[in-house]
Design a protein around this motif. Sequence first.
Motif, short mmCIF file in Angstrom:
data_model
loop_
_atom_site.label_atom_id
_atom_site.label_comp_id
_atom_site.label_asym_id
_atom_site.label_seq_id
_atom_site.Cartn_x
_atom_site.Cartn_y
_atom_site.Cartn_z
N GLU A 49 0.82 -1.21 0.00
CA GLU A 49 0.00 0.00 0.00
C GLU A 49 0.86 1.26 0.00
O GLU A 49 0.49 2.28 -0.59
CB GLU A 49 -0.92 -0.02 1.22
N LEU A 50 2.03 1.19 0.64
CA LEU A 50 2.91 2.36 0.72
C LEU A 50 3.90 2.43 -0.44
O LEU A 50 4.63 3.41 -0.58
CB LEU A 50 3.65 2.38 2.06
N ARG A 53 7.54 3.95 -0.17
CA ARG A 53 7.77 5.16 0.64
C ARG A 53 8.80 6.11 0.02
O ARG A 53 9.56 6.79 0.72
CB ARG A 53 8.23 4.79 2.07
N GLU A 58 2.80 9.54 -2.25
CA GLU A 58 1.68 9.30 -1.36
C GLU A 58 2.04 8.26 -0.31
O GLU A 58 1.62 8.37 0.85
CB GLU A 58 0.46 8.85 -2.17
N GLY A 59 2.82 7.25 -0.70
CA GLY A 59 3.23 6.24 0.27
C GLY A 59 4.08 6.80 1.39
O GLY A 59 3.92 6.41 2.56
N LYS A 61 3.85 9.87 2.49
CA LYS A 61 2.93 10.67 3.31
C LYS A 61 2.11 9.76 4.23
O LYS A 61 1.84 10.10 5.38
CB LYS A 61 1.98 11.47 2.41
N MET A 62 1.70 8.59 3.72
CA MET A 62 0.94 7.65 4.54
C MET A 62 1.78 7.13 5.69
O MET A 62 1.29 6.98 6.82
CB MET A 62 0.45 6.50 3.67
N SER A 65 2.01 9.86 8.34
CA SER A 65 0.78 9.95 9.11
C SER A 65 0.69 8.84 10.16
O SER A 65 0.27 9.07 11.30
CB SER A 65 -0.43 9.89 8.17
N TYR A 66 1.10 7.64 9.76
CA TYR A 66 1.06 6.50 10.68
C TYR A 66 2.00 6.73 11.87
O TYR A 66 1.64 6.47 13.03
CB TYR A 66 1.47 5.25 9.92
#
Length: 496
Positions: A49-50, A53, A58-59, A61-62, A65-66
């Motif tokens: 999903e990431l 990174r 976007e990965g 940023k995710m 956030s986590y």
Amino acid sequence: MKKRFWLVGAMAYMLSFSISAQDATALKYGATITAADLEKHLRFIASDELAGRDTGTEGQKMAASYIKDHFEKWGLAGPVDGGYYQVFNLVSNSYPGVSLQVGKNKMQQNKDFIFVGDADMKKSQKAAIVFVGDGSKESLAKVDVKGKLAAVWAIGARTQNIVKDAMEAGAIGVIVTTMEDQTAFDRLAARYAAMTGGRLGFERPTVQEPAFMVSGTQMAAIFGATVDQVKAALGNPASVAPAQATFQVKKQTTTVPTENVLGYLEGTDKKEEVLVLSAHYDHVSPGADGRIIPGADDNGSGTVAVMEIAEAFALAAKDGIKPRRSVLFIALTAEEKGLLGSQYYVENPIFPLENTVNNLNIDMLGRIDNVYKDAEDTNYLYAIGSEMLSSHLKKILDYNNITYTGLNLDYRYDDPADPNRFYFRSDHYNFAKYNIPSIFFFSGLHNDYHTPEDTIDKIEFPLMTTRAQLIFHLAWDLANREKRNPVDGSNNRGDR
């Protein structure tokens, strides 16, 4: 069966009896760092999903956030004007119009050559290519390079230094070979080909320094020679007949916002002094074949270790046991782009660097490397830099290891002369440049480094847990001892 985990467990079990009276508190909170929690976090950080990174994606940023949510959940403060993100801009420089032709041979970018310099040219230019041997100042003095492309056989050297010296000698560009092995060059070229987003860095004016990297075989072909003939001419570079080139470089620049993630725990009577624990949470973009490079070990492992260490400190604080010194936990961005996140932090520190007592940096904590993979005892961890700036820091580390974890601390890379240059290759180095005693904790390189095979199923979670617990105990000690360890200059090499 190799002595990996039963030895770690047995050692911890035996040590618990001897030290319980000394520091049961440290043991209690160190034990909250568990393999299950490390795996839970890493399953997200290294997930498809990431998508690897990569900085600015976007990965990434995710992942930020986590990590932020984890810091906030456990009551750590956001020290950046009340927030957790230290946001800054990088620029992406791409070179979509690079061409290099030698004679009638039109060379192909990211196959026959890699563009490693900087330039922006409105039109193509013709120039002679002259061989200058190893690019040393002695070799450069033997050949007239003014207005020409300097071809340099610099195996094992740093490209930046070679380009700088050749340009200062009057060259208008450089063609350099730093690796003779064609397979290694092809692997690097594939990485460059996959960098669709361009090269990230801080904004600066364009420098007209066109520099092209080629393999040893390609360098020889430029001059119509063999590799052995090129090597034989290193002592007499002027003996190699010049070639002719036509080249052009076109540049595009875009802005890329990114962020470090910071969580802060204020200390008590020594709260003005700050201990920094760091790990980079970015990784690299998908490979040339489009496959995700998950970076479970590099550096998902270090990222989740910092998260778990932060949680252990926060749990103690919730129980009314706060450290004497303040502790700053930083998940750093853009390490893979040249240690840029840590560079930004030290140039824009949230807390004064003169009050920063130490940096403990974790970069790859979860695997058994190529050195130890066939060893009987794999209960090890590399510690790099512990004696560079303070004669005390290594002693404090050794004490905590003997007291709590019993790892085999391997100091073989604790040397600026190490040919791998590991001391200069992770985020601790930017802190060391400011005379902040630092340690880089590292489990070493393996064959899955920077490949799609760096996956979570290969992480040695029980061993990684013990390694993370050692770093927690060292951090707990440094945050609570009476005196900060001195910068005594005994091995002051942070400026190299």
